[in-house]
Design an enzyme around this catalytic site. Structure first.
Site, PDB file in Angstrom:
ATOM      1  N   HIS A  96       0.865  -1.276   0.218  1.00 19.04           N
ATOM      2  CA  HIS A  96       0.039   0.089  -0.146  1.00 19.04           C
ATOM      3  C   HIS A  96       0.777   1.240   0.096  1.00 19.04           C
ATOM      4  O   HIS A  96       0.582   2.195   0.550  1.00 19.04           O
ATOM      5  CB  HIS A  96      -0.994   0.031   1.149  1.00 19.04           C
ATOM      6  N   HIS A 146      -9.262   2.334   0.346  1.00 19.01           N
ATOM      7  CA  HIS A 146      -9.334   1.078   1.340  1.00 19.01           C
ATOM      8  C   HIS A 146     -10.491   1.381   2.327  1.00 19.01           C
ATOM      9  O   HIS A 146     -10.353   1.083   3.518  1.00 19.01           O
ATOM     10  CB  HIS A 146      -8.017   1.288   1.922  1.00 19.01           C
ATOM     11  N   GLU A 152     -11.341  -3.333  -2.574  1.00 13.67           N
ATOM     12  CA  GLU A 152     -10.230  -2.286  -3.046  1.00 13.67           C
ATOM     13  C   GLU A 152     -10.362  -2.526  -4.671  1.00 13.67           C
ATOM     14  O   GLU A 152      -9.617  -3.661  -4.971  1.00 13.67           O
ATOM     15  CB  GLU A 152      -9.006  -2.601  -2.505  1.00 13.67           C
TER      16      GLU A 152
END
Ligand code: BGC
Length: 344
Positions: A107, A177, A309
């Site tokens: 991420h 997210h 996501e």
């Protein structure tokens, strides 16, 4: 659309952040903060005509800077999901990245886009957030100019349009997210979920893709007809599912172009969320790792919310058969996702 702006605390560098709330004529709203481009709150109507919260959230920018919140609601970049070995090669050059997930990067690395203060402008029914990521930030080449436009409609559709350009070739995989919980229960085990995918991305013990795509047929991952999540979560017949203690998997979505790919339903509240995207994949993470504080003194525990996501498949930098996350200098990266809410 009514727009309200209020102070939302400070980012880690002490700069003030705002909370921007868009409210439609039915009183439904989305709240966003320019710290990390987080979706902070989504209030939508349920069957009984009453407004309810449908996403997990925090009370201030300071809370969104905490590391225990599982990227809750954040805009994820420059590269969502995992890159195996925290490095990639591009145009013959090796680019080492920050390993924040064992040996791998997750991420965006140490200080991803979810930890940046974004500039923003308010539009008729939305907010446009802008962030320019410098060349070599977190190890990625190219100065990347990113725009994320959040639009909220009178029918409670939240649309996110991502756009980016770069001055050198780079790799990019943006997503949001948000964790959803459509009801009043502390977990999503009473929800049903449909995902339009015949295959998932096989991963190893570090959640790094092996390169294979596996059929969902006969596995807990088969959501081609809506499945009650509480029942699926009991299953012990799949090693990958058992190791992850639930869903933490990339789905290979059927079809292409903008299409509906998922539907989450809470039979208790009657709330429904559909997800549409033009992306090839969606990471479905059922929040099994949660143990943190949340908005208004809430405690979020395992399965408190589910993240869907939308993105390119994980580790695409190392898996040419997955597609490409290369953004060439001068090209435009553009993708969109719509979360639409209704009640039945
Ligand atoms: C990943 C999980 C990770 C979580 C962190 C998800 O997108 O797939 O493996 O634990 O993010 O909150």
């Amino acid at each position: 659309m009514r727009v309200d702006i209020r102070p939302f605390g400070k980012d880690p560098a002490g700069q003030p952040a705002d909370l921007i709330t868009l409210t439609n004529a039915r009183g439904e709203s989305v709240s966003l903060t320019n710290f990390g481009g987080h979706i902070v709150s989504l209030m939508v109507l349920g069957r009984a005509g009453s407004l309810g919260e449908v996403c997990l959230g925090q009370d201030s920018a300071e809370d969104y800077a905490r590391r225990d919140i599982g990227y809750m609601g954040g805009t994820i970049g420059r590269y969502g999901n995992r890159i195996g070995g925290a490095a990639f090669t591009l145009n013959g050059e090796e680019y080492p990245l920050y390993a924040n997930d064992g040996r791998n990067t997750l991420h965006g690395g140490k200080e991803g886009f979810n930890r940046k203060l974004w500039a923003y402008e308010v539009e008729e029914s939305g907010v446009v957030m802008r962030y320019t990521s410098p060349h070599m930030e977190e190890g990625y080449p190219g100065e990347l100019a990113v725009t994320v436009r959040f639009t909220f409609s009178e029918q409670a559709e939240l649309r996110i349009d991502y756009r980016a350009t770069t001055d050198r070739d780079t790799q990019i995989n943006l997503t949001n997210h948000a964790y959803f919980n459509l009801g009043n229960s502390p977990d999503i085990l009473g929800h049903t979920l449909w995902i339009d995918a015949d295959q998932v991305i096989e991963v190893d013990g570090e959640l790094i893709p092996t390169g294979a795509m596996l059929p969902v047929e006969g596995t807990p991952y088969d959501l081609r007809t809506p499945q009650p999540l509480g029942e699926v979560m009991q299953r012990e017949d799949n090693a990958m599912f058992a190791a992850a203690k639930g869903f933490d998997i990339g789905y290979v979505l059927n079809g292409s172009g903008m299409r509906q790919i998922a539907r989450l339903h809470d039979p208790d509240s009657g709330r429904v969320m559909t997800v549409s995207t033009d992306q090839p994949g969606v990471q479905c993470y059922s929040g099994q790792g949660f143990n943190c504080g949340g908005r208004a003194g809430h405690r979020y525990c395992a399965y408190a919310g589910i993240a869907l996501e939308t993105q390119q498949h994980p580790d695409t930098v190392h898996q040419p058969s997955f597609g490409s996350t290369l953004l060439k200098a001068g090209d435009v990266y553009q993708t969109a996702t719509v979360y639409a809410f209704s009640a039945q």
